[in-house]
Design an enzyme around this catalytic site. Structure first.
Site, short mmCIF file in Angstrom:
data_model
loop_
_atom_site.label_atom_id
_atom_site.label_comp_id
_atom_site.label_asym_id
_atom_site.label_seq_id
_atom_site.Cartn_x
_atom_site.Cartn_y
_atom_site.Cartn_z
N ASP A 285 -72.47 115.84 76.11
CA ASP A 285 -73.87 115.50 76.36
C ASP A 285 -74.42 116.29 77.54
O ASP A 285 -75.52 116.84 77.49
CB ASP A 285 -73.99 114.00 76.65
CG ASP A 285 -73.41 113.13 75.54
OD1 ASP A 285 -72.26 113.38 75.13
OD2 ASP A 285 -74.09 112.19 75.09
N GLU B 91 -79.61 107.93 70.20
CA GLU B 91 -78.31 108.56 69.97
C GLU B 91 -78.26 109.23 68.61
O GLU B 91 -77.70 110.32 68.45
CB GLU B 91 -77.20 107.52 70.08
CG GLU B 91 -75.81 108.05 69.82
CD GLU B 91 -74.74 107.00 69.98
OE1 GLU B 91 -73.57 107.35 70.17
OE2 GLU B 91 -75.08 105.79 69.91
N ARG C 276 -74.20 99.69 76.39
CA ARG C 276 -73.08 99.09 75.67
C ARG C 276 -71.77 99.24 76.45
O ARG C 276 -71.77 99.67 77.61
CB ARG C 276 -72.95 99.71 74.28
CG ARG C 276 -72.53 101.16 74.26
CD ARG C 276 -72.60 101.73 72.85
NE ARG C 276 -72.19 103.13 72.81
CZ ARG C 276 -72.65 104.01 71.93
NH1 ARG C 276 -73.56 103.64 71.05
NH2 ARG C 276 -72.22 105.25 71.94
N ASP C 277 -70.67 98.91 75.82
CA ASP C 277 -69.37 99.02 76.49
C ASP C 277 -68.86 100.46 76.45
O ASP C 277 -67.82 100.77 75.90
CB ASP C 277 -68.36 98.05 75.85
CG ASP C 277 -68.18 98.28 74.36
OD1 ASP C 277 -68.82 99.20 73.80
OD2 ASP C 277 -67.40 97.54 73.73
N GLU C 278 -69.63 101.34 77.11
CA GLU C 278 -69.27 102.75 77.19
C GLU C 278 -69.73 103.28 78.54
O GLU C 278 -68.97 103.29 79.49
CB GLU C 278 -69.89 103.54 76.03
CG GLU C 278 -69.37 104.95 75.95
CD GLU C 278 -69.62 105.58 74.58
OE1 GLU C 278 -69.25 106.73 74.42
OE2 GLU C 278 -70.16 104.90 73.69
N ASP D 52 -73.62 108.78 79.14
CA ASP D 52 -74.18 109.01 77.80
C ASP D 52 -75.21 107.95 77.45
O ASP D 52 -76.20 108.22 76.78
CB ASP D 52 -73.06 109.02 76.75
CG ASP D 52 -72.30 107.70 76.70
OD1 ASP D 52 -72.19 107.03 77.74
OD2 ASP D 52 -71.79 107.34 75.62
#
Length: 828
Positions: free
Chosen positions: A446, A703, A437-439, A433
């Site tokens: 998506d 986003e 970041r922490d993802e 996605d």
């Protein structure tokens, strides 16, 4: 005469399992009336398989015979039109991988998720082997070296799959790296996706893949005419307690100390891992582009801000001479804050830093087992820093670029460039996605909404095929698809969210539509069918409601989950009916067609009021109702009118849709009598709109519509990415409607292509090209005064269905065509 020879969607020299079915495909550059294929061993003339002459212009052949010999080089050839075999390519079958063991660090070593280990083995050779191949994989990430030379040019290997079930391996030709006498193989092993923070995020108390990375390899070659194992991972391998990589974590970055030498080697331990190994069916992540900075700005005595001019996924290379013990730290960011420094709040807990400590020599410094999403970096620890000291490396999975779009509106051209760049950034081994970041997870929602645009932009057949296998593996006990895949807990406690779980049905169907391969349907049909049965089980009189993600990030126009779930339930049934019909499952086709009609009836009863209007007055409610065929006749007209009124009268020509409504919004307008509104939304420049982001410096898709706005500045840092590809789904409208190129379900893989350009808005010209597996399809139009000129090119072995306003719809064969039509009305 023939190009694009591929085996299982991979280019020449691929490694495949050798077990049937094996798919061979090609592209004929001239007309094809028939074809034949033969497979033979590369070392001689032994023919292993040969097809009969097969009539037609189908551009692939499936070998379904006996398994081919393991670890053997083969060639295959194509002959067209009763001619000679003229096109040739090669491939190799996989080894049995049965002469090695999984190895890991000794028990009792410091247990730390960001730990990096180096494995070593010395071995003797009396001769240089012929055709030496290193087959290697890891539960974690590896970098292999032979005699001090890096093996291959790929990164983040072996990739990210569902480690509870399987892991891919890579095969590298290392013949030139070996020599007679003493040789050394070293493998650097990090936790990567397997056991660094990304493996536990959000499920810290739940089961994870494992707590220790492991390695497995076999180096095989031909010595004195005999194929044999040269070395395979086992208990004789040594592992260092210390190396130059002091720490490595995908979220936090890497700490590299070049003054630390690899030392304190001990024997490793063997470990049991019940995981299937398979040859990687797609190319590995590589450096696709090297980017020089556009500016370097001094911030303080020992701190510099570097701008690469584009948001990217990858890493930096520093070219420096650092004193022994001198440390340089690099912080990554997508944007700058109001003071002009790097903005990192939206990275949440991810540190996203590189740290390099020198050993007194000049060298190139870079991280190895992580990646960052960034346009800017802050470099700290040097008193002098110039542009020639740094380069950005853009990383992603290599894919053949297949689409292009250009028009008279330069902002739309920039939007398309951003869509392409966003796909590059997020198609890194899996369709993430976001990269910063922490993802950094492969969310199904998506991927589902972006699938048509993705297939236009790039050849994603191999990429999506491997990922969808993990999507199936990650289903829960009810057959429901996960919110993202790989899903890092075997317990699989989740609820199947509408628009997200439906990717398991929609994505295989879209791949079939674009590439014409029924394997995308047959390989997933059982899972698709099971999920449909689960939806039926959990429906109440054909109405479903799972309140999970809704229309994610809509603008104050939330659509009830009951409507969204039921709409997707209906669409899934419609798709399944078509899929079943393609596969010859006529009983299923009829069942799902009837189910679709029953859901539509229940939907109208539930959501159409006494006045014949939708009871849910949101743009997304109207869009899903129209695009999924849930409304008919007057009901559909009123829903379209409601959609138009909300956009024009209540929102001053702006959208309010989120992740599920936005991708189909412009299509819903254009197909229901309001193409002028669709064009105005596409070209809208004020907030919220696609072009608002472009005007405010975006080089990827944001986003949120308000990731940054002139009114409020940055959006909530808890969830604010400047590199999410979902809203790039508008690219499908730019191809299908503006440019006019669309696939046809009844003739998939561009056997027939619909060319139906629709000029509009302020545009004076538009041109779209799609380099399909049958050839390049071109559609362009130019408005000049009272005339519009259309130019269309259809490749060999494709039929064009020409649908231009002002003339009769008709079919054409391969060739170039020009049409001049009187323009109706004034240009907007």
């Amino acid at each position: 005469m023939i190009d694009l020879l591929q085996i299982d969607y991979q280019d020449g020299n691929a490694v495949v399992s050798g077990n049937a079915p094996i798919r061979f495909s090609w592209r004929a550059l001239t007309g094809q009336d028939n074809y034949r294929i033969r497979i033979f061993e590369a070392s001689g003339s032994k023919i292993c398989a040969e097809s009969p002459v097969i009539s037609g212009n189908r551009n692939f052949w499936i070998y379904d015979g006996n398994a081919l010999d393991a670890e053997t080089s083969y060639c295959w050839e194509v002959a067209l039109n009763d001619g000679k075999y003229t096109a040739r390519s090669g491939f190799r079958t996989a080894p049995r991988f049965d002469e090695s063991k999984w190895i890991a660090e000794p028990a009792g070593r410091e247990s730390r998720h960001d730990r990096v280990a180096v494995f070593r083995k010395d071995f003797e050779l009396t001769e240089v082997p012929q055709d030496a191949i290193l087959h290697i994989t890891a539960l974690g990430l590896y970098r292999a070296e032979i005699n001090g030379v890096r093996v291959g040019d790929s990164f983040m290997t072996p990739g990210w799959t569902d480690y509870f079930h399987r892991v891919p391996y890579q095969s590298f030709d290392v013949t030139t790296l070996l020599h007679p006498g003493s040789n050394r193989i070293e493998i650097v092993l990090a936790g990567g996706w397997y056991c660094t923070r990304i493996a536990t995020m959000w499920l810290a108390a739940d089961e994870i893949y494992g707590d220790t990375p492991a390695l497995r390899l076999e180096l095989r070659g031909t010595l004195s005419g005999r194929r044999k194992l040269i070395t395979g991972s086992d208990e004789t391998y040594l592992v260092a307690a210390e190396c130059e990589f002091a720490a490595s974590d995908i979220y936090d970055g890497e700490t590299v100390d070049y003054s630390r030498v690899r030392k304190n080697f001990q024997l490793c331990r063997t470990v049991e891992r019940n995981v299937k190994m398979f040859p990687n069916p797609m190319p590995e992540v590589r450096t696709i582009r090297r980017i020089a900075p556009v500016s370097v700005r001094k911030w303080s005595d020992n701190r510099y801000i570097v701008d690469f001019g584009i948001n990217l996924t990858g890493k930096e290379e520093l070219h420096l001479k650092l004193a022994k013990g001198q440390t340089v730290t690099v912080t990554h960011a997508e944007v700058l804050n109001d003071e002009g420094d790097v903005y990192t709040e939206n990275l949440r807990s991810a540190l996203a830093r590189s740290s390099f400590t020198g050993d007194g020599t000049e060298r190139t410094m870079s991280v190895e087992f992580t990646f960052f999403g960034f346009r800017y970096i802050a470099v700290e620890g040097v008193t002098e820093f110039t542009a020639d000291m740094v380069t950005a490396l853009q990383l992603h999975t290599p894919m053949r670029e297949s689409g292009s779009f250009r028009c008279s509106n330069e902002l739309l051209n920039k939007l398309y460039d951003n869509i392409i760049n966003g796909q590059r950034c997020n198609y890194l081994d899996v369709p993430t996605d976001c990269p910063q970041r922490d993802e950094r997870r492969a969310w199904l929602g998506d991927a589902q909404v972006f699938m048509p645009a993705a297939a236009f932009n790039f050849d994603v057949a191999a990429f999506m095929s491997r990922w969808l296998e993990d999507v199936d593996l990650c289903r829960n006990e009810h057959g429901e698809y996960p919110p993202y895949a790989p899903f890092h807990s075997s317990r699989k406690k989740f609820r199947a969210g509408a628009g997200w779980a439906d990717a398991g049905i929609i994505c295989p169907a879209e791949l079939y539509l674009y590439y014409g391969d029924t394997a995308f349907l047959t390989s997933h049909y059982e899972a698709m069918h099971r999920y449909m049965m689960r939806q039926i089980e959990t429906a109440d009189n054909f109405i479903r409601c799972v309140d999970v993600y809704r229309d994610w990030l809509n603008l104050g126009a939330d659509t009830p989950p009951e409507l969204i779930c039921t709409a997707y339930f209906a669409w899934d049934a419609a798709v399944m009916s078509k899929v079943a019909r393609v596969l010859g499952k006529t009983g299923d086709a009829g069942f799902f067609a009837e189910l679709y009609e029953n859901i539509c009836t229940a939907y109208r009863k539930k959501f159409i009021n006494a006045q014949g209007m939708l009871s849910v007055v949101t743009q997304t409610a109207a869009v899903l109702s129209l695009e999924f065929g849930l409304l008919r006749g007057k009901d559909a007209e009123m829903a379209a009118n409601m959609l138009r009124n909300d956009i024009v009268n209540h929102r001053a020509m702006h959208l309010s849709t989120g992740f599920l409504g936005t991708p189909r919004l412009l299509h819903a307008l254009a197909r229901n009598g309001y193409p002028d509104i669709a064009y105005k939304l596409l070209e809208q420049t004020t907030y919220p709109s696609w072009l608002y982001t472009v005007l405010h410096g975006a080089t990827t898709m944001w986003e949120r519509w308000n990731s940054w706005s002139e009114f409020d500045g940055f959006a909530d840092s808890r969830m604010n990415s400047f590199n999410h590809y979902a809203y790039g789904a508008v690219g499908e409208f730019m191809f299908n409607y503006v440019g006019g190129i669309s696939p046809v379900w009844e003739y998939p893989g561009m056997e027939k292509v619909l060319v139906a350009p629709r000029p509009g808005g302020t545009l004076t010209f538009a041109e779209v090209e799609y380099d399909s597996r049958r050839g390049r399809i071109c559609s362009s139009w130019y408005r000049n005064g009272q005339e519009t000129t259309y130019r269309i090119r259809i490749p060999p072995n494709t039929i064009g269905i020409i649908d231009i306003e002002g003339m009769d719809k008709h079919e054409v064969f391969a060739g170039e065509y020009e049409y001049i039509i009187a323009t109706k009305g004034d240009m907007a």
